[in-house]
Write a protein that holds these residues in place. Structure first.
Motif, PDB file in Angstrom:
ATOM      1  N   UNK A 150      78.321   9.962 -14.904  1.00 47.42           N
ATOM      2  CA  UNK A 150      77.902   8.954 -13.925  1.00 47.42           C
ATOM      3  C   UNK A 150      79.107   8.164 -13.419  1.00 47.42           C
ATOM      4  N   UNK A 151      80.034   7.845 -14.288  1.00 49.47           N
ATOM      5  CA  UNK A 151      81.214   7.087 -13.870  1.00 49.47           C
ATOM      6  C   UNK A 151      82.091   7.913 -12.932  1.00 49.47           C
ATOM      7  N   UNK A 152      82.216   9.215 -13.221  1.00 51.37           N
ATOM      8  CA  UNK A 152      83.004  10.075 -12.340  1.00 51.37           C
ATOM      9  C   UNK A 152      82.364  10.171 -10.959  1.00 51.37           C
ATOM     10  N   UNK A 153      81.048  10.318 -10.936  1.00 47.50           N
ATOM     11  CA  UNK A 153      80.338  10.386  -9.657  1.00 47.50           C
ATOM     12  C   UNK A 153      80.484   9.071  -8.898  1.00 47.50           C
ATOM     13  N   UNK A 154      80.333   7.969  -9.606  1.00 49.42           N
ATOM     14  CA  UNK A 154      80.447   6.663  -8.955  1.00 49.42           C
ATOM     15  C   UNK A 154      81.849   6.450  -8.395  1.00 49.42           C
ATOM     16  N   UNK A 155      82.828   6.975  -9.081  1.00 50.53           N
ATOM     17  CA  UNK A 155      84.214   6.770  -8.656  1.00 50.53           C
ATOM     18  C   UNK A 155      84.618   7.664  -7.490  1.00 50.53           C
ATOM     19  N   UNK A 156      84.200   8.952  -7.547  1.00 45.61           N
ATOM     20  CA  UNK A 156      84.687   9.912  -6.560  1.00 45.61           C
ATOM     21  C   UNK A 156      83.638  10.324  -5.532  1.00 45.61           C
ATOM     22  N   UNK A 157      82.367  10.116  -5.823  1.00 41.32           N
ATOM     23  CA  UNK A 157      81.321  10.461  -4.870  1.00 41.32           C
ATOM     24  C   UNK A 157      80.889  11.905  -4.907  1.00 41.32           C
ATOM     25  N   UNK A 158      81.519  12.718  -5.754  1.00 42.54           N
ATOM     26  CA  UNK A 158      81.128  14.122  -5.906  1.00 42.54           C
ATOM     27  C   UNK A 158      81.467  14.550  -7.321  1.00 42.54           C
ATOM     28  N   UNK A 159      80.997  15.758  -7.698  1.00 44.29           N
ATOM     29  CA  UNK A 159      81.320  16.278  -9.028  1.00 44.29           C
ATOM     30  C   UNK A 159      81.495  17.785  -8.927  1.00 44.29           C
ATOM     31  N   UNK A 217      71.560   6.509  -6.992  1.00 44.88           N
ATOM     32  CA  UNK A 217      71.210   6.281  -5.599  1.00 44.88           C
ATOM     33  C   UNK A 217      72.201   6.900  -4.633  1.00 44.88           C
ATOM     34  N   UNK A 218      72.810   8.011  -5.044  1.00 46.45           N
ATOM     35  CA  UNK A 218      73.831   8.665  -4.226  1.00 46.45           C
ATOM     36  C   UNK A 218      73.369  10.061  -3.814  1.00 46.45           C
ATOM     37  N   UNK A 219      73.818  10.544  -2.660  1.00 44.22           N
ATOM     38  CA  UNK A 219      73.482  11.914  -2.258  1.00 44.22           C
ATOM     39  C   UNK A 219      74.094  12.921  -3.226  1.00 44.22           C
ATOM     40  N   UNK A 220      73.379  14.029  -3.404  1.00 43.59           N
ATOM     41  CA  UNK A 220      73.845  15.056  -4.340  1.00 43.59           C
ATOM     42  C   UNK A 220      75.010  15.829  -3.732  1.00 43.59           C
ATOM     43  N   UNK A 221      76.200  15.548  -4.195  1.00 44.26           N
ATOM     44  CA  UNK A 221      77.406  16.220  -3.694  1.00 44.26           C
ATOM     45  C   UNK A 221      78.069  16.942  -4.856  1.00 44.26           C
ATOM     46  N   UNK A 222      77.777  18.228  -4.953  1.00 42.19           N
ATOM     47  CA  UNK A 222      78.283  19.051  -6.050  1.00 42.19           C
ATOM     48  C   UNK A 222      79.116  20.179  -5.464  1.00 42.19           C
ATOM     49  N   UNK A 223      80.296  20.364  -6.008  1.00 51.02           N
ATOM     50  CA  UNK A 223      81.192  21.428  -5.554  1.00 51.02           C
ATOM     51  C   UNK A 223      81.232  22.497  -6.636  1.00 51.02           C
TER      52      UNK A 223
END
Length: 287
Positions: A150-159, A217-223
């Protein structure tokens, strides 16, 4: 005095203490640092130095620290009144015991050895034991698994994921583990048994990550990246994430699923599904 919680300042141990207080008990709680809280008798000490501990007589002992420490200390801290021990290890004993990471192998071998020694010690002392093996433990904002993602997603906006992340998981909330531990301690059917205690839902690693996005509450941005690209990206990112390792990527495609039926039958194990709430986290990932 009914209960002693060793590892009471950890996420699972803290929930055990909370549940015992709610039930009307005044538990004893062991921590290496001095603490105070309503309805709890805090003891300061280190299980690695059992000779220095002054542990009161209790009927039930809960342990969330490394099980080998308890196996070593139990002959010195157990009283004739102690009838039940409930200790935690991990399902990683099954899934990661042959890990390519030396430190992981050593830890899991210690856990497996600690289980064997605790069982032998309890049987020698005539104490009923139960060992609980959780899957991926989370407690929003406090764990090193789901909350780290969750912290990585919050920081970068994607995973990024290695491959499609099709490996199945069963994340389990720390509060459910506390409830389960107390239920196991009260169950005669759970005496002298080892249980897997997975979460209440089976989902792919990718779906687990997608739900973390939802919880933030963020859009699903997965690479999704093939192994060769993942290895290159990992090598570049390693200086920024020193505790990460390549095995984290390869395991995203590996199933780590366990049968909850024995625990459900013997002590009513009924954990929640995976719907975490991270809306309290700041944009930087802090609490």
């Amino acid at each position: 005095m009914e209960s002693l919680v060793i590892g009471a300042s950890g996420i699972v141990g803290g929930y055990i203490v909370e549940q015992l207080v709610r039930s009307g008990q005044r538990p004893q709680a062991l921590s290496r640092q001095p603490r105070q809280s309503a309805g709890v008798d805090w003891l300061q000490g280190d299980l690695a130095d059992p000779a220095a501990l002054q542990v009161p007589a209790v009927k039930t002992l809960y342990c969330t620290v490394e099980i080998g420490l308890l196996a070593n200390a139990l002959p010195q801290i157990a009283s004739p009144s102690l009838k039940r021990v409930v200790a935690f290890t991990s399902t990683s004993i099954v899934t990661k015991i042959e890990s390519e990471i030396l430190a992981e192998r050593e830890l899991l071998q210690r856990l497996a050895d600690g289980e064997r020694r605790l069982i032998a010690t309890c049987e020698q002392l005539g104490i009923g034991w139960t060992i609980l093996r959780p899957t991926v433990i989370y407690a929003e904002g406090r764990d090193g698994n789901v909350s780290r993602l969750a912290r990585l997603i919050q920081r970068f906006g994607f995973l990024p994921l290695m491959g499609n992340g099709e490996g199945r998981r069963q994340p389990v909330h720390a509060e459910d583990l506390a409830i389960g531990a107390i239920a196991a301690a009260r169950s005669t059917a759970a005496v002298n048994k080892t249980y897997a205690v997975p979460g209440g839902e089976i989902l792919s690693y990718r779906e687990m990550v997608e739900r973390i996005f939802d919880a933030l509450g963020k859009p699903r941005r997965i690479v999704s990246a093939p192994p060769v690209i993942w290895r290159l990206a990992f090598a570049l990112a390693k200086p920024f994430f020193p505790h990460a390792n390549m095995a984290m990527g390869t395991r995203m495609s590996k199933d780590m699923v366990f049968d909850a039926a024995p625990a459900a039958t013997d002590f009513g194990w009924a954990p929640r599904g995976f719907r975490p709430d991270f809306t309290f986290m700041t944009p930087s990932g802090a609490l």
